[in-house]
Structures are given as C-alpha cells and as structure tokens.
Design a protein around this motif. Structure first.
Motif, PDB file in Angstrom:
ATOM      1  N   TRP A  79     -12.744 -32.035  59.211  1.00 26.45           N
ATOM      2  CA  TRP A  79     -13.829 -31.072  58.797  1.00 26.45           C
ATOM      3  C   TRP A  79     -14.951 -31.120  59.850  1.00 26.45           C
ATOM      4  CZ3 TRP A  79     -13.728 -27.458  55.281  1.00 26.45           C
ATOM      5  CH2 TRP A  79     -15.075 -26.800  54.944  1.00 26.45           C
ATOM      6  N   SER A  80     -15.056 -32.256  60.391  1.00 27.50           N
ATOM      7  CA  SER A  80     -16.107 -32.345  61.661  1.00 27.50           C
ATOM      8  C   SER A  80     -15.945 -31.747  62.753  1.00 27.50           C
ATOM      9  CB  SER A  80     -16.367 -33.904  61.886  1.00 27.50           C
ATOM     10  OG  SER A  80     -15.189 -34.468  62.302  1.00 27.50           O
ATOM     11  N   HIS A  81     -14.672 -31.427  62.737  1.00 24.14           N
ATOM     12  CA  HIS A  81     -14.475 -30.405  63.972  1.00 24.14           C
ATOM     13  C   HIS A  81     -14.641 -28.869  63.819  1.00 24.14           C
ATOM     14  CE1 HIS A  81     -11.284 -34.004  64.653  1.00 24.14           C
ATOM     15  NE2 HIS A  81     -12.322 -33.911  65.617  1.00 24.14           N
ATOM     16  N   LEU A  82     -14.665 -28.637  62.576  1.00 23.27           N
ATOM     17  CA  LEU A  82     -14.949 -27.316  62.029  1.00 23.27           C
ATOM     18  C   LEU A  82     -16.392 -27.108  61.965  1.00 23.27           C
ATOM     19  CD1 LEU A  82     -12.277 -26.419  59.617  1.00 23.27           C
ATOM     20  CD2 LEU A  82     -11.976 -26.249  61.808  1.00 23.27           C
ATOM     21  N   TYR A  83     -16.956 -28.200  61.860  1.00 24.77           N
ATOM     22  CA  TYR A  83     -18.361 -28.302  61.509  1.00 24.77           C
ATOM     23  C   TYR A  83     -19.304 -29.238  62.434  1.00 24.77           C
ATOM     24  CZ  TYR A  83     -18.278 -24.976  58.096  1.00 24.77           C
ATOM     25  OH  TYR A  83     -17.996 -23.461  57.275  1.00 24.77           O
ATOM     26  N   PRO A  84     -19.030 -29.024  63.874  1.00 23.20           N
ATOM     27  CA  PRO A  84     -19.980 -29.999  64.632  1.00 23.20           C
ATOM     28  C   PRO A  84     -21.257 -29.635  64.518  1.00 23.20           C
ATOM     29  CG  PRO A  84     -18.793 -28.126  65.716  1.00 23.20           C
ATOM     30  CD  PRO A  84     -18.459 -27.942  64.476  1.00 23.20           C
ATOM     31  N   GLU A  85     -22.234 -30.800  64.839  1.00 18.57           N
ATOM     32  CA  GLU A  85     -23.418 -30.572  64.862  1.00 18.57           C
ATOM     33  C   GLU A  85     -24.142 -29.512  65.999  1.00 18.57           C
ATOM     34  OE1 GLU A  85     -25.720 -34.218  63.942  1.00 18.57           O
ATOM     35  OE2 GLU A  85     -27.203 -33.910  65.530  1.00 18.57           O
ATOM     36  N   TRP A  86     -23.501 -29.805  66.986  1.00 18.07           N
ATOM     37  CA  TRP A  86     -23.948 -28.895  68.208  1.00 18.07           C
ATOM     38  C   TRP A  86     -22.735 -28.164  68.864  1.00 18.07           C
ATOM     39  CZ3 TRP A  86     -22.855 -28.304  73.187  1.00 18.07           C
ATOM     40  CH2 TRP A  86     -23.774 -27.525  74.036  1.00 18.07           C
ATOM     41  N   ILE A  87     -23.068 -26.734  69.141  1.00 16.64           N
ATOM     42  CA  ILE A  87     -22.088 -26.248  69.953  1.00 16.64           C
ATOM     43  C   ILE A  87     -22.595 -25.236  71.243  1.00 16.64           C
ATOM     44  CG2 ILE A  87     -20.623 -25.481  67.801  1.00 16.64           C
ATOM     45  CD1 ILE A  87     -21.526 -22.527  68.157  1.00 16.64           C
ATOM     46  N   ASP A  88     -21.873 -24.891  72.214  1.00 19.25           N
ATOM     47  CA  ASP A  88     -22.266 -24.326  73.286  1.00 19.25           C
ATOM     48  C   ASP A  88     -22.242 -22.817  72.561  1.00 19.25           C
ATOM     49  OD1 ASP A  88     -22.373 -22.830  75.181  1.00 19.25           O
ATOM     50  OD2 ASP A  88     -21.005 -23.693  76.512  1.00 19.25           O
ATOM     51  N   GLU A  89     -23.201 -22.138  72.238  1.00 18.80           N
ATOM     52  CA  GLU A  89     -23.290 -20.899  71.497  1.00 18.80           C
ATOM     53  C   GLU A  89     -22.382 -19.931  72.467  1.00 18.80           C
ATOM     54  OE1 GLU A  89     -27.020 -19.430  70.230  1.00 18.80           O
ATOM     55  OE2 GLU A  89     -27.015 -21.261  68.924  1.00 18.80           O
ATOM     56  N   THR A  90     -22.541 -19.959  73.768  1.00 14.90           N
ATOM     57  CA  THR A  90     -21.754 -18.876  74.406  1.00 14.90           C
ATOM     58  C   THR A  90     -20.177 -19.302  74.538  1.00 14.90           C
ATOM     59  OG1 THR A  90     -22.245 -19.899  76.390  1.00 14.90           O
ATOM     60  CG2 THR A  90     -23.545 -17.990  75.923  1.00 14.90           C
ATOM     61  N   ASN A  91     -19.879 -20.304  74.324  1.00 15.30           N
ATOM     62  CA  ASN A  91     -18.588 -20.522  75.005  1.00 15.30           C
ATOM     63  C   ASN A  91     -17.552 -21.426  73.979  1.00 15.30           C
ATOM     64  OD1 ASN A  91     -17.501 -19.954  77.311  1.00 15.30           O
ATOM     65  ND2 ASN A  91     -18.875 -21.140  78.675  1.00 15.30           N
ATOM     66  N   ALA A  92     -18.173 -21.824  72.627  1.00 15.04           N
ATOM     67  CA  ALA A  92     -17.479 -22.759  71.891  1.00 15.04           C
ATOM     68  C   ALA A  92     -16.122 -22.248  71.412  1.00 15.04           C
ATOM     69  CB  ALA A  92     -18.203 -23.298  70.810  1.00 15.04           C
ATOM     70  N   LYS A  93     -14.986 -22.811  70.992  1.00 18.91           N
ATOM     71  CA  LYS A  93     -13.886 -22.619  70.587  1.00 18.91           C
ATOM     72  C   LYS A  93     -13.641 -23.154  69.456  1.00 18.91           C
ATOM     73  CE  LYS A  93     -11.665 -18.715  71.970  1.00 18.91           C
ATOM     74  NZ  LYS A  93     -12.636 -18.010  71.158  1.00 18.91           N
TER      75      LYS A  93
END
Ligand SMILES: *[C@@H]1O[C@H](CO)[C@@H](O)[C@H](O)[C@H]1NC(C)=O
Ligand SMILES: *[C@@H]1O[C@H](CO)[C@@H](O)[C@H](O)[C@H]1NC(C)=O
Ligand SMILES: *[C@@H]1O[C@H](CO)[C@@H](O)[C@H](O)[C@H]1NC(C)=O
Length: 534
Positions: free
Chosen positions: A103-117
C-alpha cells in the motif's frame, strides 16, 4: 502469587459427579444440535442468496439469458454451475498483483509530480470479454484492513469490466450489475453505497452509475501519480459533461466567528475568477445574523447546520467539533463539492477540477490527504456511514482529516499547488525575506495566524518565533488585495477582537525587544482597521 490456605472444601460426592456428567453430556448434545442448526442456516442462506442475486438480476433485465463474468472465484464447485443462466459464464483471467507491491508504494508521502509512475497492478485483457450483464466477484476478506492491494485490484477489475465490457445495444443504455461476495463488501470509494440495490449477509448487489465508474477507472491505482491532466479526462468523458453539472464550492464556519472574515474573502476570490458554480456555506448557531448578512453579500448561500462532535475528543478541546465537516456529504443537491477551508484564497479557477472523482486532494503526510481542500461527492448513505463509524474509528490527530483518511484510504492526488501551504521550512534556507509564494499556485492556504487577525501591511506571523515559518508578505498581500475590493458590509466582519489585538501588540513588543533581524516590527501600520477594534 500469594500462598493460599489449604482448601477446606469437601471433595465432590458421587451424586454431584453424576449431575455434572449429565450437564456436560447435555451441553455437548446441545452444542452439536446448535452447530447443525447454524450450519443448515448458513447453507440455506448461501444457496438461497446465490439464487436470489440471479433472480434479482434476471428480473431487472427482464430475461434469463444473462452473461456472467466471475472475478477471483477459483472454487468453481460452489458457484458457477449453480447459476441457472441461459447466457454465458466466463471466468476472468488476470495476474494477481505481486506481493512486493505494498500500500505504501501506491500511497507514497511524496511524489515527483511531473514524472512519477505507479507500480503495475495487472488487469485482464478486456477485449476478451464483452456483452456482460453481471460481474460476480469474491472480495478478499478485510483481515489486512482497508489498505490491502489485492482487495483494491479485485475492485478495480470489476470496475473496469463494468465500463469496458458491458453489453451494448444500439441506442439503449442497459443496466449492468456487480455482485460482491464477502463479509466486507466492495470498496466504498469505488462502489458507493447509493448504488447498492440488495444486501443479504455476504452478498452485495450493486447497480453502479457508470458515469461515476468511468471517471474512477481513469484514475491511477493510487496517489503514486497525479490525476491525469484535465484535457484527457475531458475528452474521455466529453459527451456526459454537456448536461448542467450539479457542482458547488463549499466552506464551513462553526463554533466561533473567528473565520467569518476569512470565508468572506474566500468567496470574493472565487467569484472574481468568474466561476459558474454555486457557493455554499455551512454555519452553526454561533454565527450571528450580522455575520450571516456579511457572508451572504459576499456570495455564499447559507445552510444552517448542527455541528458534530468527535466522540473521542476532550471537552472544550480546539478540535472537539471538527467533525462538523461531515455535513458536506449531506449536500445532495450537488453531485460534487469542492470543499475549501475558510483560511484560503483561490488565485486560479478550480472549476475544471470538478471533472475528477472524489476524494481528490493534495497529499499531506504519510499516505494521507490534506482535508483543507478536497473534492468530494455528497451521498446520504455515505453521510450515515461516516456518522456511525465515528464511534469506533479513531482519527490520528483528533481532527476531521485523520478520520476522513481512515474512511477514504483510496484517494486521488491533486497537484500541491492546488492547496499551497504558507509554510517555509526554516531548515531549507527559506529565511527571512525569501518567504515568497510562487505565482502559478491555484489556491493559498494560510497557516499560522490568519491575515485578518493581523493588518493590511503586516503579517504578524513574523513576530512569533513559532509562527515565523508561516510568514509571507507576498501571501499576505494577495489576501488583502481581495479584501480591498469587498464592500463595507463585508469588511465590518474583519475587525480584530480584543484577544487578537492584545496578542498582536504583545508579540510585536517582544519582537522589538528581541531585535528580530527580519525587522518587520519596525513597520508603521497604516491599515485603517487599527482603530476599529470590536
Ligand atoms: C471575468 O469576466 C470579466 C467580464 O467578462 C472579464 O473582464 C475578466 O477578465 C474575467 N476574469 C477572469 C479571471 O477570467
Ligand atoms: C479543527 O478546527 C479548528 C477550528 O475550525 C481548526 O483551527 C483546526 O485546525 C482543526 N483541527 C484539525 C486537527 O483539523
Ligand atoms: C539590532 O540588530 C541590528 C542588526 O540587525 C544591529 O545593528 C543593532 O545594533 C541591534 N540593536 C540592538 C539594540 O541590539
């Protein structure tokens, strides 16, 4: 353990033993009988219900040539051959999501908004299935809690089958059903309680509103990626968007009047951006008629509410009544609400964001969203569920945000600039005068002391050592530019209370004595409100 005196009781006598033995035998017999009765009841119920869902669907569709898709049902002995359909039964093939995906991979605290997958959550090959009338799925038990990746996968497989593989008949939109088997039912974030048409024990029959499900399947599997860009969503849902949408902005003021002025400025900022949506303000009895007038002339339609207590909070604590926000789910005159806390200014139109499904919001900490600005979908049964569960589900911080995150763990991520926090990390070189808000944000969320608790030319967060991280002259200016254009009737709600006034001058005095290097305490205040205490 303390030593006890030797027992003085008499040993069991013979008749007593006979009596006990009879009791035990009787009890065992009784238990066996009870067990059989329960077993019969269970068998009876299961067979009855598995027929019932079919009968129900057949009755709704008006025929028995029903095409059934089975999801996550490997034990063919139980169900498929008992389905008396004259149509086809297919088992849906898909790879189970690998265990490494948490679940923590689906809901990380922070993401790179332009590049995250997002990680891969496999889906079936949808082309292999079509002309479906009903999708029957076994939902994994919620023994791993609501944040279970496989449970999510099963729900998403069903949602996708419904919108991609439903039976097509030229010109007529036909209903399609989903049957969920399992004690916990489907995920309520995907399959709303509003669409539940029959629930019996472990069986849940839904007749989903496909317009909604279509929006949901366009979303990433978690907040590991931003929601897809708006033009994409618009194109996918183009035709349906033509009808007059029932959408509104909403805010809430309750318990004290200290946010009334904020709500007035918030409305002015939204209206200035030429919104086509309604503006709804929830107010409880603490908000005086004079304040209500000011709020109405600012553009809010007022709904009187009774505030809601968090049953776990201490009496008189600062967030005792924060569950009042749950009332937003009662606004069923609207399909969607963008809720905005009263300490916001909107700087770029948010109207297009209504295309997303609820709950969409920016991230907060860990796997949580920030409930200061959120898109949600009102629903009476969801409201009732929120009211009931508040007795047993606890909020990590006692506030509504913690509670809502427990109740809606599967949420959709909006860019951070939709809820730009005035927070300048002291460890990040954001010292002193560099507290500048970027110009491309959608809405500013004023943390710390609110602009209307300070002065036009003076963000008083500068003067509190603990609050300096919230101070920003540029954000302060944006707020007051909106205020300036308000009418006198509105502005009358923006005077400092004696407490605010005293806090302001005490802090300013301390800042001067400490010779704070940012030097804001030297500013000569010209705000005309200086002489307008309440
Ligand atoms: C709102 O509408 C007015 C009048 O049509 C226009 O002058 C103004 O530029 C519009 N503002 C925005 C932000 O679109
Ligand atoms: C609860 O509400 C109060 C007043 O509306 C607000 O200041 C506070 O931040 C809220 N607390 C939480 C934890 O949401
Ligand atoms: C206050 O700080 C400034 C530098 O920021 C310094 O020049 C001045 O002497 C200080 N005044 C006092 C009274 O300490």
């Amino acid at each position: 353990m303390a030593a006890s005196k030797p027992s003085r009781r008499k040993p069991f006598t013979f008749p007593a033993i006979i009596f006990l033995a009879t009791l035990v035998t009787f009890n065992i017999q009784y238990l066996i009988q009870l067990h059989q009765e329960v077993q019969n009841a269970v068998n009876h119920r299961t067979t009855a219900t598995s027929l019932n869902w079919f009968e129900f669907v057949a009755r709704e569709l008006g025929h028995e040539a029903i095409n059934v898709a089975l999801v996550n049902m490997d034990d063919e002995t139980t169900l498929p051959h008992k389905i008396p359909t004259k149509g086809e039964i297919v088992k849906v093939d898909f790879d189970r999501v690998v265990e490494a995906v948490q679940w923590s991979h689906l809901y990380p605290e922070w993401i790179d908004e332009t590049n995250a997958k997002c990680p891969n959550v496999p889906m079936p090959v949808f082309e292999n299935y079509d002309q479906l009338d009903v999708v029957v799925a076994r939902v994994p038990p919620d023994e791993f809690g609501l944040k279970d990746v496989f449970r999510l996968q099963v729900n998403l497989v069903v949602a996708n089958l419904l919108v991609r593989c439903g039976r097509v008949q030229s010109g007529i939109s036909r209903p399609i059903f989903a049957v969920f088997i399992g004690a916990s039912g489907p995920m309520s974030e995907i399959f709303r309680c509003d669409d539940l048409v029959l629930h019996d024990a472990d069986y849940w029959i839904h007749r989903p509103e496909l317009t909604r499900i279509r929006q949901i399947v366009l979303m990433p599997v978690g907040s590991c990626q931003l929601n897809p860009p708006l033009p994409h969503i618009g194109k996918e849902l183009g035709i349906e968007r033509l009808k007059q949408p029932r959408e509104a902005y909403a805010t809430i003021v309750h318990s004290t009047e200290t946010y009334v002025c904020g709500a007035i400025a918030l409305a002015r900022s939204i209206i200035k951006l030429n919104t086509t949506k309604d503006l709804i303000l929830l107010a409880d009895y603490h908000i005086s008629p004079k304040s209500i007038n000011g709020l109405q002339s600012a553009g809010w339609k007022i709904k009187q509410i009774k505030r809601i207590r968090n049953p776990h909070s201490k009496k008189k604590s600062y967030n005792e009544w924060n569950y009042s926000k749950l009332r937003l789910w009662q606004l069923t005159d609207y399909d969607k609400i963008i809720f905005i806390d009263s300490d916001f200014i909107v700087t770029k139109s948010l109207d297009n964001f209504f295309k997303y499904p609820g709950i969409s919001a920016r991230g907060n900490n860990q796997d949580r969203f920030n409930s200061g600005l959120m898109l949600l979908e009102p629903s009476m049964c969801t409201f009732r569920r929120l009211m009931e569960k508040r007795w047993v589900v606890r909020s990590y911080n006692g506030g509504d945000q913690g509670y809502l995150n427990e109740m809606f763990p599967w949420w959709h991520r909006l860019p951070n600039k939709i809820n730009h926090l005035t927070y300048f990390d002291p460890n990040n070189g954001d010292e002193d005068r560099e507290h500048v808000v970027e110009s491309d944000v959608y809405a500013i969320h004023y943390l710390g002391w609110k602009p209307w608790w300070c002065y036009r030319d003076y963000d008083c967060n500068w003067d509190g050592p603990k609050n300096k991280k919230f101070a920003s002259d540029s954000a302060n200016n944006i707020w007051w530019d909106v205020y300036d254009k308000a009418s006198d009737e509105m502005k009358e709600n923006c005077f400092l209370t004696p407490e605010m006034y005293n806090r302001f001058w005490n802090n300013r005095k301390r800042a001067k004595e400490a010779n704070l290097s940012d030097g804001h305490w030297r500013i000569k205040i010209r705000d005309p409100r200086l002489n307008n205490k309440l």
